[in-house]
Design an enzyme around this catalytic site. Structure first.
Site, PDB file in Angstrom:
ATOM      1  CB  SER A  93      37.416   0.056 -25.277  1.00 38.09           C
ATOM      2  OG  SER A  93      38.583   0.250 -24.499  1.00 38.09           O
ATOM      3  CE1 TYR A 118      34.320   0.374 -20.868  1.00 41.51           C
ATOM      4  CE2 TYR A 118      36.610  -0.139 -21.390  1.00 41.51           C
ATOM      5  CZ  TYR A 118      35.476   0.636 -21.582  1.00 41.51           C
ATOM      6  OH  TYR A 118      35.513   1.669 -22.492  1.00 41.51           O
TER       7      TYR A 118
END
Length: 251
Positions: free
Chosen positions: A142, A156
């Site tokens: 990501s 995350y």
């Protein structure tokens, strides 16, 4: 026996788009899902309607026994050639000072440990040293891995930073075993992961602030995944491809 592609978290978003494109590329696709059987069945139906082959297999990548069952199901279809480590989760917005041990354990168990264990099973089948015929592992990182997600989801972001390191290290480890290991690093993509993290309006809210003034689509990421998994990318092992509309290069 057909060549098989496993897509973890394949019932929605980037995973679903990857499964559909993988079938178009000729793979028999294992559409893994954790809980939403209806969504997985719709992906399988779309593939079969287009003349492809797919099967939905339930399994939580945070549970080793489920991972073993997933790969056993893939063995019944044919020869595993591609693993797409797509399954991942986010949690609600919050600072590190408010994060519980339970939240952190869940994030890292699914996003990191699950990817490790799925890759382990793929290597055991693909490695030319173990009698396999080679293959490709594509991990989902990501843009958050570069940006840090401070004040919102550092956990995350850190889990995806781990995926970046995992990708590079594993690529070196299996480079002479016929296995390529790469990753894509998506930016803001139109999927329901934002709603699952409590921000259903996130894409609309921030699109104007993005370099391209729009979010990306799941299919745009899926096309990058399929390229990395293909022979066209045969010398790109260890690469991490940003699919972020330039967002990941911003300070």
């Amino acid at each position: 026996m057909p060549d098989v592609m496993i897509v973890t978290g394949g019932s929605r978003g980037i995973g679903a788009a990857t499964a559909i494109l993988g079938a178009k590329a000729g793979y028999a696709v294992v559409v893994n899902y954790a809980s939403n059987r209806d969504a997985a069945d719709k992906v399988v139906a779309a593939i079969e309607t287009d003349g492809g082959s797919a099967v939905a297999v339930k399994g939580d990548v945070g549970v080793e026994a489920d991972i073993l069952a997933l790969f056993e199901a893939a063995d019944e279809l044919g020869t595993l050639k591609v693993l797409v480590n797509n399954a991942g989760i986010v949690d609600a917005l919050g600072p590190v000072a408010e994060m519980s041990a339970e939240r952190l354990e869940r994030i890292f168990r699914i996003n990191v440990t699950g990817s490790f264990l799925c890759a382990r099973e793929a290597i055991r089948r693909m490695s030319t040293r173990r009698g396999g015929s080679g293959g490709a592992i594509v991990n989902l990182s990501s843009a958050a891995a570069k940006l840090g997600a401070g004040g919102s989801r550092v956990d995350y972001a850190a889990s995806k930073g781990a995926i970046d390191t995992f990708t590079v290290g594993l690529a070196k480890e299996v480079a002479d075993e016929g296995i390529s290991v790469t990753a894509v690093r998506p930016g803001i993509i139109v999927t329901d992961i934002h709603a699952s993290g409590g921000e259903p309006d996130r894409v609309e809210r921030i699109s104007a602030s993005l370099p391209m003034k729009r979010a990306g689509t799941a299919e745009e990421v899926a096309r990058a995944i399929l390229w990395l998994a293909s022979p066209d990318a045969s010398y790109s092992t260890g690469a991490i491809l940003d699919v972020s509309g330039a967002r990941a290069i911003l300070p």
